[in-house]
Structure formats: structure tokens, C-alpha cells
Design an enzyme around this catalytic site. Structure first.
Site, mmCIF file in Angstrom:
data_model
loop_
_atom_site.group_PDB
_atom_site.id
_atom_site.type_symbol
_atom_site.label_atom_id
_atom_site.label_comp_id
_atom_site.label_asym_id
_atom_site.label_seq_id
_atom_site.Cartn_x
_atom_site.Cartn_y
_atom_site.Cartn_z
ATOM 1 N N ASN A 1 0.799 -1.239 0.000
ATOM 2 C CA ASN A 1 0.000 0.000 0.000
ATOM 3 C C ASN A 1 0.830 1.286 0.000
ATOM 4 O O ASN A 1 0.412 2.293 -0.553
ATOM 5 C CB ASN A 1 -1.018 -0.004 1.147
ATOM 6 C CG ASN A 1 -0.419 -0.330 2.485
ATOM 7 O OD1 ASN A 1 0.631 -0.934 2.570
ATOM 8 N ND2 ASN A 1 -1.084 0.083 3.540
ATOM 9 N N GLU B 1 3.658 -4.427 12.548
ATOM 10 C CA GLU B 1 2.716 -3.338 12.255
ATOM 11 C C GLU B 1 1.584 -3.961 11.470
ATOM 12 O O GLU B 1 1.700 -4.172 10.263
ATOM 13 C CB GLU B 1 3.382 -2.258 11.388
ATOM 14 C CG GLU B 1 4.615 -1.623 11.990
ATOM 15 C CD GLU B 1 4.291 -0.670 13.104
ATOM 16 O OE1 GLU B 1 3.100 -0.506 13.440
ATOM 17 O OE2 GLU B 1 5.238 -0.106 13.663
ATOM 18 N N CYS C 1 -3.565 1.186 6.709
ATOM 19 C CA CYS C 1 -3.885 0.441 7.936
ATOM 20 C C CYS C 1 -4.519 1.343 8.996
ATOM 21 O O CYS C 1 -5.332 0.884 9.783
ATOM 22 C CB CYS C 1 -2.661 -0.283 8.468
ATOM 23 S SG CYS C 1 -1.225 0.765 8.580
ATOM 24 N N GLU D 1 7.620 2.077 14.619
ATOM 25 C CA GLU D 1 8.517 2.538 13.554
ATOM 26 C C GLU D 1 8.374 4.051 13.460
ATOM 27 O O GLU D 1 7.396 4.618 13.939
ATOM 28 C CB GLU D 1 8.100 1.905 12.233
ATOM 29 C CG GLU D 1 8.360 0.430 12.241
ATOM 30 C CD GLU D 1 8.114 -0.186 10.902
ATOM 31 O OE1 GLU D 1 7.056 0.060 10.313
ATOM 32 O OE2 GLU D 1 8.998 -0.905 10.437
#
Ligand code: NAD
Length: 479
Positions: free
Chosen positions: A153, A251, A285, A459
């Protein structure tokens, strides 16, 4: 720039994969074949691992300031080449070209911030308690070679977070980008290569995802695993990492709630909601999914949200004026239809969209569904596409309970002008990231990560760098 031939990047060289299995890359905007390439075979993976071991030895020994210079030379090249890389990104991923360009520029910013922070990784001195001990120092050392896995994505930003954190900390890294969008990641590798990154500090491999992840994670060379993608795959890789005692950052997906209170600036909330929900065709997300609006303002919110969604221009990301591109795969379009049909069968109301477009490519229109009952798939599973759910709520207690009801905990949002309500939302929403009165929670300088099934670790931001380090205590007695 035309679409480049995809090769693997191993030990400082761009090489053909040696697997008999070939990967086909198709343009999501029209279904045409962009490229075909050979994936990594066992010998390629072993070569990448051996190189990462050697790369770690040389890269980790360089002074942080030297590493900073190489990394920022690479980000300067990324900025210089941003227009060409953005073109490749749009061809393989589909998002509108201006968004692709912003993504490449932001990728350079993400990496720069991590490299800057690495210069400031100070050790901590702890006063000794034993006689004769002169110093006790808590050091931050690079964790070791990292195996990183990124989805499709954000073909530039997601590798930027993983490569930036690992390389800034002094680790070598082997990355497996998603096979459909590997060309963008390979252009990033080319920037590092041209900037003088030592051989083996970075490797890029593609092919059979399960084969690659199981080989890399099991290898004694790899010290840390970092995955971005779906919850089931994230759990699977977490189990593998635990079996081999590897550090792990995950993640994973989200199903973000948005609580729009009666006192909110509805016009502003609607405008931001349309942008945030349909950006990247909802394939984000942290994308807002469940819009819970206080009943008294629901009509106003609904009217603006639906009108905004219907006004968006769908099309090829390379065409001027396109605001929403295609979905990444045929199977994502099919999945959108399954989710929408299931909600409608459960008695939900379709406010707009809801039917795949009859044109080449994988286009699904912005879709808004009201009153989908809790038992339907859309209320439980991450749609990862251009679908928003609309529901009314009466009390804040009820809205917070509903927002927290799912196993996901990545992002959550609230809109209110009341300070006490804002404070309550920020305290009580179960998510790694909470946005009040806006959706911009993902920035180079701030940690990105989730709780519950959405994963663990961070992150970006200082935390993204710390995740690529290990703590080491050095205690010195005078002999
Ligand atoms: P998928 O789970 O098949 O793939 C997602 C990514 O994981 C892909 O890049 C794939 O190559 C990789 N992958 C799959 N199996 C792997 C394995 N065994 N080892 C290493 N990598 C592996 O799903 P999909 O159909 O491509 O995408 C849909 C789902 O993925 C969505 O429902 C969404 O939840 C999730 N997703 C999440 C994010 C995120 O940022 N959290 C990004 C993209 C996709």
C-alpha cells in the site's frame, strides 16, 4: 521513466533471481502486464544472508557520523529522482501521481529523521554500588542484521521506515518488499547503492513470501524481524520469530473508529473524513472505518460525507485530476464486493458506491454504508479499501465501548470542541495512536504502532530507531 526490469539486490549487485518461479506485475489501472521477473531461490537467499552478515560487520563499525553522511547522500538522491520514482510507484501501485510524489519525498524525510536521531543516541552512566567498579555504562548498540517485510500500500514509505531505522542504527537489512511493488523499493536501494552504502548492508529479495520469510527468520544471521501486513501473517511470523528468539516488530491491520461528538465542527470533520477515508482508495492500515456520529448531528454529517465521497474523481493515477486510483489486485475488488453484499444481506443501508466499476483495472468506488449490524463481516474485519461505515450513537460511554469492541488497536480518532471530552477520548480509546480533530497521526517524527491484535513495537520517530537497537551494559572495575 518506463517501468524498470526487477532484479534482486544482493551483496551490492542487481542480479537475476534463480528461482524457477516467476512473478508477474500488472498495472492495477488497466490490468496490463508491466513486468515479469524471476524470484529468489534458496541460493539467492543464502547469498543475501551471507552478505548481510558481512555487511553488518562493516556497517556497524562505521562511526555514526559516517553512516549519517552515506544515508543523507542517499536521501538527497531520492529527492533528486523523486519524480521518476513516483511514476514507477503509480504504475505498479495505482495511487494518484501527486500522492506518489509526496510519498517518495516523505520517505526521504522519514529516513533523514532516523539518521539524525542516530547521531544523538547517547549512552547512560549509572553510579556504581560495588567498591572498585569505576563505571557502569548502558549502551545502545545495533541489534544486528534485520529481515524486513513490507506490503503493497505504501511502496516507498513502509520500506523507508524499516530501512531507515535499521541502517541509521548500524544494522544491515534484507528487505522483502511486496512482489507487486518491488520496483519502487529497488529504486530506493539504487539510491543507497549510488550513495556508497557498503556491500551487504542492504539486500532486496522477492519471490515466494512464505519461503523467503521462513528461510530468513530461521537463519542464525538474522537478529530481528520486522513485518508490516495483515494480522494472520503477522501472528504467523511472530510465532516463527519467537521460536528462534528473534526480536520482532509487527505493524498489522486496524479498523479505526472515529467518534464525532455533537459539539464538533461538523463541516471540518466531514472534509477531513472524506480525504482520510478515501486516500489511497482506503488501503491504509490507519484508515478511518467506523464513523460513530452523535445522533443529533448525524443527518448533517451523512449529507456532507456522501456528497464528498460521490464528488471524488476516480481514474488512472497518471491522469491529471484523479483523486482515487484503483485497488491493488483483482482479489481486493472481489473482497470489497463480498463485504458489501454481506452487510446489505444483514439489512444495512447503502448510501453510495457498492458496486465494482465496469471498466478495465481494479476500480471500486467510494462506498458508505449505514446501520451495518455488529455481526456482519464489515463491522469486524478490516475492509482495507474504500468503504466507510456510518452509525449513530447517543452517549459518549456507548461510543467509547463500541469503538473499543474489536480486537484491533492501531488508530482511533475523535472530533470534539470540548476539552474534557477530548481528554477522555485520548485516555480511553484503546489504540496505539489517537488523533483528536484530525487524521494526521503518521509523521516521520512520531512513533507509529498499534496495540492488541494490531501488533507491537514502533517505527518512525525516536522509537523506530530504538527498535533497531539492543541494550548493552558495560561495567568496568579497575584492575
Ligand atoms: P496478504 O496477507 O496475502 O499479504 C499482505 C502482505 O504480506 C503482502 O505483501 C504479502 O507479500 C505478505 N505476506 C503474505 N504472506 C507472507 C509470509 N508468509 N511471509 C512474509 N510475507 C508475507 O494480503 P493481501 O490480500 O495482499 O492484502 C490484504 C490484507 O493485508 C488486508 O486485509 C490488510 O489487513 C493487510 N495489509 C495490511 C497492511 C498494513 O499496513 N498493516 C498493508 C497491506 C496489507
Amino acid at each position: 521513466m518506463s517501468y524498470p526490469a526487477s532484479r534482486l539486490y544482493i551483496d551490492g549487485q542487481f542480479v537475476e533471481g534463480r528461482s524457477a518461479q516467476r512473478v508477474q506485475v500488472r498495472n492495477p489501472a488497466d490490468g496490463s502486464v508491466l513486468a515479469e521477473y524471476a524470484g529468489a531461490g534458496p541460493a539467492d537467499l543464502q547469498a543475501a544472508l551471507d552478505a548481510a552478515g558481512r555487511g553488518f560487520a562493516s556497517w556497524s563499525r562505521q562511526l555514526p557520523l559516517e553512516r549519517f553522511r552515506v544515508i543523507t547522500r542517499a536521501t538527497a538522491l531520492l529527492r533528486e529522482r523523486a519524480a521518476a520514482i513516483a511514476h514507477v510507484l503509480t504504475l505498479e501501485q495505482g495511487k494518484p501521481l501527486p500522492e506518489a510524489l509526496r510519498e517518495v519525498q516523505l520517505a526521504a524525510d522519514i529516513i533523514d529523521f532516523l539518521a539524525e536521531e542516530a547521531k544523538r543516541l547517547a549512552a547512560r552512566g549509572v553510579p556504581p554500588r560495588l567498591p572498585g567498579v569505576a563505571s557502569q555504562t548502558v549502551l545502545r548498540v545495533p541489534v544486528g542484521p534485520v529481515a524486513a517485510f513490507t506490503p503493497w500500500n505504501f511502496p516507498a514509505n513502509l520500506p523507508a521506515r524499516k530501512l531507515g531505522g535499521a541502517l541509521a542504527a548500524g544494522c544491515s537489512v534484507i528487505i522483502k518488499p511486496d512482489e507487486q511493488v518491488a520496483a519502487t523499493c529497488l529504486e530506493m536501494a539504487r539510491a543507497f547503492h549510488d550513495a556508497g552504502l557498503p556491500k551487504g548492508a542492504l539486500g532486496v529479495v522477492m519471490g515466494n513470501p512464505a519461503e523467503i520469510s521462513s528461510t530468513l527468520i530461521a537463519s542464525p544471521v538474522i537478529a530481528k524481524v520486522s513485518f508490516t501486513g495483515s494480522v494472520p501473517v503477522g501472528k504467523q511470523l511472530g510465532e516463527l520469530a519467537a521460536r528462534h528468539m528473534k526480536r520482532y516488530t509487527a505493524e498489522l491491520g486496524g479498523h479505526a473508529p472515529v467518534i464525532v461528538c455533537g459539539d464538533a465542527d461538523i463541516a471540518a470533520a466531514v472534509k477531513l473524513a472524506v480525504q482520510a477515508k478515501f486516500r489511497n482508495a482506503g488501503q491504509v492500515c490507519a484508515s478511518p472505518v467506523r464513523f460513530l456520529v452523535q445522533r443529533a448531528r448525524l443527518d448533517e454529517f451523512r449529507a456532507g460525507f456522501v456528497a464528498g465521497a460521490q464528488a471524488l474523481v476516480l481514474g488512472n493515477g497518471l491522469a491529471e485530476g484523479t483523486q482515487v486510483g484503483p485497488l491493488i489486485h483483482e482479489r481486493r475488488c472481489t473482497q470489497m464486493q463480498v463485504l458489501v453484499d454481506d452487510a446489505l444481506e444483514h439489512g444495512a443501508e447503502l448510501l453510495c458506491g457498492g458496486q465494482r466499476l465496469a471498466r478495465p483495472g481494479w476500480f471500486y468506488p467510494p462506498t458508505i454504508i449505514e446501520d451495518a449490524p455488529p455481526e456482519c463481516m464489515l463491522q469486524q474485519q478490516e475492509p482495507f479499501g474504500p468503504i466507510g461505515l456510518l452509525d449513530a450513537f447517543d452517549t459518549l460511554d456507548e461510543a467509547i465501548t463500541r469503538a473499543n469492541a474489536l480486537p484491533y488497536g492501531l488508530a482511533a480518532y475523535g472530533f470534539t470542541r470540548d476539552l474534557a471530552t477530548a481528554h477522555r477520548l485520548s485516555q480511553e480509546l484503546q489504540a496505539g495512536m489517537v488523533g483528536i480533530n484530525h487524521f494526521g497521526i503518521s509523521q516521520p517524527e512520531t512513533p507509529f504502532g498499534g496495540i492488541k491484535d494490531s501488533g507491537y513495537g514502533h517505527e518512525s520517530g525516536l522509537e523506530g530507531l530504538l527498535g533497531c537497537t539492543e541494550i548493552k551494559l558495560v561495567s568496568v572495575a579497575l584492575s
